[in-house]
Motif scaffolding. Structure first.
Motif, PDB file in Angstrom:
ATOM      1  N   GLY A 152       0.755  -1.065  -0.150  1.00 42.93           N
ATOM      2  CA  GLY A 152      -0.091   0.051   0.003  1.00 42.93           C
ATOM      3  C   GLY A 152       0.766   1.264  -0.022  1.00 42.93           C
ATOM      4  O   GLY A 152       0.878   2.280  -1.001  1.00 42.93           O
ATOM      5  N   PRO A 153       1.746   1.437   1.006  1.00 41.73           N
ATOM      6  CA  PRO A 153       2.800   2.562   1.319  1.00 41.73           C
ATOM      7  C   PRO A 153       3.524   2.478  -0.414  1.00 41.73           C
ATOM      8  O   PRO A 153       3.690   3.544  -0.735  1.00 41.73           O
ATOM      9  N   GLU A 155       2.686   1.712  -3.290  1.00 43.64           N
ATOM     10  CA  GLU A 155       1.918   2.266  -4.520  1.00 43.64           C
ATOM     11  C   GLU A 155       1.694   3.811  -4.164  1.00 43.64           C
ATOM     12  O   GLU A 155       2.033   4.480  -5.164  1.00 43.64           O
ATOM     13  N   GLU A 156       1.356   4.052  -2.837  1.00 46.04           N
ATOM     14  CA  GLU A 156       1.437   5.654  -2.626  1.00 46.04           C
ATOM     15  C   GLU A 156       2.607   6.248  -3.182  1.00 46.04           C
ATOM     16  O   GLU A 156       2.488   7.467  -3.793  1.00 46.04           O
ATOM     17  N   THR A 157       3.662   5.756  -2.770  1.00 50.95           N
ATOM     18  CA  THR A 157       4.903   6.701  -3.045  1.00 50.95           C
ATOM     19  C   THR A 157       5.272   6.475  -4.676  1.00 50.95           C
ATOM     20  O   THR A 157       5.632   7.663  -5.217  1.00 50.95           O
ATOM     21  N   ARG A 159       2.803   6.691  -6.878  1.00 51.16           N
ATOM     22  CA  ARG A 159       2.084   7.778  -7.437  1.00 51.16           C
ATOM     23  C   ARG A 159       2.388   8.887  -7.317  1.00 51.16           C
ATOM     24  O   ARG A 159       2.411   9.956  -8.030  1.00 51.16           O
ATOM     25  N   ARG A 160       3.215   9.141  -6.040  1.00 51.37           N
ATOM     26  CA  ARG A 160       3.868  10.592  -5.598  1.00 51.37           C
ATOM     27  C   ARG A 160       4.989  10.874  -6.610  1.00 51.37           C
ATOM     28  O   ARG A 160       5.129  12.005  -7.194  1.00 51.37           O
TER      29      ARG A 160
END
Length: 269
Positions: A152-153, A155-157, A159-160
């Motif tokens: 999860g984290p 994937e977030e990174t 995207r950023r």
């Protein structure tokens, strides 16, 4: 040559040390790791005697990078730590130190410590206002989170990183999509992994990709094998082995040369 003349006229001067450092850099480019280590160590002694702390820190990083080629990551950590202690106030050196320390820790499987180093590097990149460096370091953070199983984290990174890369560092997008494909594969989503891999390798000649693509070739081999596209899977497998074999050859050459240089130096002492 020029160096011999300068040694006579300016022995022990900063000019002498700077030329030695250039000589060591040339030796690295020629694959002469043992000679380069000896020259860098000599350069380091000169800078230390002259009180040139910034130059000394650069040489310690140079030595760390030799050991990185040799995959001797514990020594990489030692030299980058010494470099940071020698001259902590230069942003470019700090960024390089945090990022390369992070890479070494990541190779050693110490993911939490690696991520902390990458985040410190990211802060410096943001202060320097370099979108490309930010995108590169976010890729390293996402990769570390992925390896630690924090999908999860990660994937977030990614995207950023992509938000930055799409506007200001387009050349780094393929690598962010590569990590995104790894996350999708780990979550069992082959279709998504395939889509991201197509973005990673869109304009690439699979017989001539850079070492940055190594792990993504491995991922692509897995994904396309699972999807039954064996022709593409085998192309990625060949590419993975081409890059991996080169890295192994380099690492064993570097390792043997550095070991011989260390033994030689101990014998002289």
């Amino acid at each position: 040559g020029a160096l011999a003349q300068i040694v006579v006229s300016f022995k022990g001067s900063k000019l002498h040390a700077d030329l030695l450092r250039s000589k060591a850099t040339l030796e690295v480019s020629q694959g002469k790791y043992g000679e380069a280590l000896s020259t860098f160590l000599e350069t380091h002694e000169l800078y230390e005697a002259l009180g040139e702390e910034r130059s000394r820190a650069i040489v310690l990083q140079n030595i760390g990078s030799l050991y990185s080629d040799a995959r001797d990551y514990e020594r990489v950590l030692t030299y980058y730590k010494q470099a940071s202690e020698a001259y902590p106030e230069d942003p470019a050196l700090a960024l390089s130190s945090h990022n390369n320390t992070g890479n070494a820790l990541k190779e050693l499987g110490r993911y939490d410590a690696a991520e902390a180093e990458f985040r410190a590097a990211l802060e410096v990149a943001e202060e320097m206002g370099s979108p490309l460096l930010e995108a590169r370091i976010l890729t390293n953070i996402a990769s570390t989170e992925y390896l630690a199983g924090d999908y999860g984290p990660a994937e977030e990174t990614v995207r950023r990183g992509l938000r930055i890369a799409q506007s200001s560092a387009r050349e780094w997008q393929p690598f962010l999509y590569g990590v995104r494909a790894q996350i999708a594969l780990a979550r069992g989503n082959l279709g998504l992994a395939q889509r991201y891999l197509e973005r990673t390798f869109r304009d690439e000649d699979l017989t001539a990709t850079s070492p940055y693509f190594r792990d993504f070739h491995d991922t692509a081999y897995e994904v396309f094998s699972e999807l039954g596209d064996y022709r593409l899977a085998s192309q990625h497998l060949l590419a993975f082995h081409r890059i991996d074999d080169q890295a192994r050859d380099l690492s064993s050459t570097a390792n043997n040369a550095l070991l011989a240089a260390r033994v030689d130096a101990q014998n002289r002492e």
